[in-house]
Design a protein around this motif. Structure first.
Motif, PDB file in Angstrom:
ATOM      1  N   ILE A  10       0.836  -1.198   0.000  1.00  0.00           N
ATOM      2  CA  ILE A  10       0.000   0.000   0.000  1.00  0.00           C
ATOM      3  C   ILE A  10       0.876   1.256   0.000  1.00  0.00           C
ATOM      4  O   ILE A  10       0.570   2.230  -0.688  1.00  0.00           O
ATOM      5  N   ALA A  11       1.956   1.235   0.750  1.00  0.00           N
ATOM      6  CA  ALA A  11       2.883   2.376   0.737  1.00  0.00           C
ATOM      7  C   ALA A  11       3.432   2.582  -0.672  1.00  0.00           C
ATOM      8  O   ALA A  11       3.509   3.716  -1.156  1.00  0.00           O
ATOM      9  N   LEU A  12       3.795   1.491  -1.345  1.00  0.00           N
ATOM     10  CA  LEU A  12       4.298   1.589  -2.712  1.00  0.00           C
ATOM     11  C   LEU A  12       3.238   2.158  -3.644  1.00  0.00           C
ATOM     12  O   LEU A  12       3.510   3.073  -4.430  1.00  0.00           O
ATOM     13  N   GLN A  13       2.034   1.635  -3.581  1.00  0.00           N
ATOM     14  CA  GLN A  13       0.958   2.124  -4.446  1.00  0.00           C
ATOM     15  C   GLN A  13       0.686   3.601  -4.192  1.00  0.00           C
ATOM     16  O   GLN A  13       0.455   4.369  -5.133  1.00  0.00           O
ATOM     17  N   SER A  14       0.744   4.001  -2.938  1.00  0.00           N
ATOM     18  CA  SER A  14       0.491   5.403  -2.589  1.00  0.00           C
ATOM     19  C   SER A  14       1.616   6.303  -3.072  1.00  0.00           C
ATOM     20  O   SER A  14       1.370   7.377  -3.638  1.00  0.00           O
ATOM     21  N   LEU A  15       2.868   5.876  -2.873  1.00  0.00           N
ATOM     22  CA  LEU A  15       4.001   6.666  -3.358  1.00  0.00           C
ATOM     23  C   LEU A  15       4.018   6.736  -4.877  1.00  0.00           C
ATOM     24  O   LEU A  15       4.361   7.771  -5.455  1.00  0.00           O
ATOM     25  N   TRP A  18       1.354   9.265  -5.814  1.00  0.00           N
ATOM     26  CA  TRP A  18       1.849  10.586  -5.400  1.00  0.00           C
ATOM     27  C   TRP A  18       2.917  11.082  -6.365  1.00  0.00           C
ATOM     28  O   TRP A  18       2.917  12.245  -6.756  1.00  0.00           O
ATOM     29  N   ASP A  19       3.829  10.186  -6.748  1.00  0.00           N
ATOM     30  CA  ASP A  19       4.890  10.517  -7.694  1.00  0.00           C
ATOM     31  C   ASP A  19       4.297  10.890  -9.054  1.00  0.00           C
ATOM     32  O   ASP A  19       4.702  11.872  -9.682  1.00  0.00           O
ATOM     33  N   MET A  20       3.333  10.128  -9.502  1.00  0.00           N
ATOM     34  CA  MET A  20       2.701  10.391 -10.803  1.00  0.00           C
ATOM     35  C   MET A  20       1.919  11.710 -10.804  1.00  0.00           C
ATOM     36  O   MET A  20       1.780  12.343 -11.846  1.00  0.00           O
ATOM     37  N   ARG A  21       1.440  12.105  -9.647  1.00  0.00           N
ATOM     38  CA  ARG A  21       0.665  13.350  -9.530  1.00  0.00           C
ATOM     39  C   ARG A  21       1.528  14.574  -9.254  1.00  0.00           C
ATOM     40  O   ARG A  21       1.008  15.652  -8.990  1.00  0.00           O
ATOM     41  N   GLY A  22       2.850  14.422  -9.258  1.00  0.00           N
ATOM     42  CA  GLY A  22       3.726  15.576  -9.097  1.00  0.00           C
ATOM     43  C   GLY A  22       4.238  15.812  -7.689  1.00  0.00           C
ATOM     44  O   GLY A  22       4.744  16.890  -7.394  1.00  0.00           O
ATOM     45  N   GLN A  23       4.097  14.851  -6.799  1.00  0.00           N
ATOM     46  CA  GLN A  23       4.632  14.904  -5.434  1.00  0.00           C
ATOM     47  C   GLN A  23       4.160  16.114  -4.626  1.00  0.00           C
ATOM     48  O   GLN A  23       4.951  16.770  -3.941  1.00  0.00           O
ATOM     49  N   ILE A  79      14.386   5.588 -14.653  1.00  0.00           N
ATOM     50  CA  ILE A  79      13.957   4.409 -13.904  1.00  0.00           C
ATOM     51  C   ILE A  79      12.433   4.447 -13.837  1.00  0.00           C
ATOM     52  O   ILE A  79      11.847   5.499 -13.582  1.00  0.00           O
ATOM     53  N   THR A  80      11.786   3.307 -14.064  1.00  0.00           N
ATOM     54  CA  THR A  80      10.322   3.297 -14.039  1.00  0.00           C
ATOM     55  C   THR A  80       9.826   3.796 -12.689  1.00  0.00           C
ATOM     56  O   THR A  80      10.510   3.648 -11.665  1.00  0.00           O
ATOM     57  N   THR A  81       8.651   4.357 -12.682  1.00  0.00           N
ATOM     58  CA  THR A  81       8.083   4.917 -11.457  1.00  0.00           C
ATOM     59  C   THR A  81       7.940   3.843 -10.385  1.00  0.00           C
ATOM     60  O   THR A  81       8.196   4.095  -9.211  1.00  0.00           O
ATOM     61  N   VAL A  82       7.570   2.638 -10.782  1.00  0.00           N
ATOM     62  CA  VAL A  82       7.448   1.546  -9.810  1.00  0.00           C
ATOM     63  C   VAL A  82       8.813   1.225  -9.210  1.00  0.00           C
ATOM     64  O   VAL A  82       8.980   1.200  -7.988  1.00  0.00           O
ATOM     65  N   ASP A  83       9.791   0.975 -10.070  1.00  0.00           N
ATOM     66  CA  ASP A  83      11.121   0.607  -9.571  1.00  0.00           C
ATOM     67  C   ASP A  83      11.734   1.713  -8.707  1.00  0.00           C
ATOM     68  O   ASP A  83      12.342   1.441  -7.671  1.00  0.00           O
ATOM     69  N   ARG A  84      11.546   2.939  -9.123  1.00  0.00           N
ATOM     70  CA  ARG A  84      12.084   4.081  -8.374  1.00  0.00           C
ATOM     71  C   ARG A  84      11.496   4.117  -6.961  1.00  0.00           C
ATOM     72  O   ARG A  84      12.217   4.310  -5.980  1.00  0.00           O
TER      73      ARG A  84
END
Length: 145
Positions: A10-15, A18-23, A79-84
């Protein structure tokens, strides 16, 4: 699925979101709250999710610098958003959180599992390589655990 593993997911999905939305700092808590309700209603250890997310957010600059140092052939934005974000969580747990109940090898293995589950075909190997390099550079603390 164990509570800690679910919390990391869940932390990963949320980050990721959040990352995709511009932090935007204000959005992180709302994103997490929605994801907890969606994927883990009744979760016992919700605090762990927030510890991971805010730990990553609050230490983003130093975590990103470690990623860049440990994966010099991969600029952060390539680096892909997931991997990052898997790497960010792994580095936070490995180097910053210093949780006595999470040995370094557990933090690395959990990050690899997240990468395999949410990333691409080579994500697990990539995350393993980067976190393994960081762990070796740390002097391999708690290696026997």
């Amino acid at each position: 699925m164990a509570n800690r593993h679910l919390s990391r997911s869940i932390a990963l999905q949320s980050l990721f979101e959040w990352d995709m939305r511009g932090q935007q700092a204000a959005a992180l808590q709302a994103i997490a709250k929605h994801n907890i309700q969606e994927f883990a209603p009744g979760l016992d250890d919700g605090d762990f999710i927030y510890t991971l997310m805010y730990g990553v957010k609050d230490n983003m600059e130093s975590i990103n610098a470690l990623i860049q140092k440990s994966a010099p052939d991969w600029p952060l934005e390539q680096i892909t958003t997931v991997d990052r974000n898997v790497l960010r969580i792994g580095i936070f747990e490995l180097m910053i959180a210093n949780a006595p109940d999470v040995p370094p090898k557990v933090a690395i293995n959990e990050a690899i599992e997240l990468a395999k589950t949410f990333g691409g075909p080579s994500s697990g190997k990539f995350v393993n390589g980067v976190l393994g390099t960081i762990y070796k550079n740390m002097g391999e603390p708690r290696k026997e655990e």
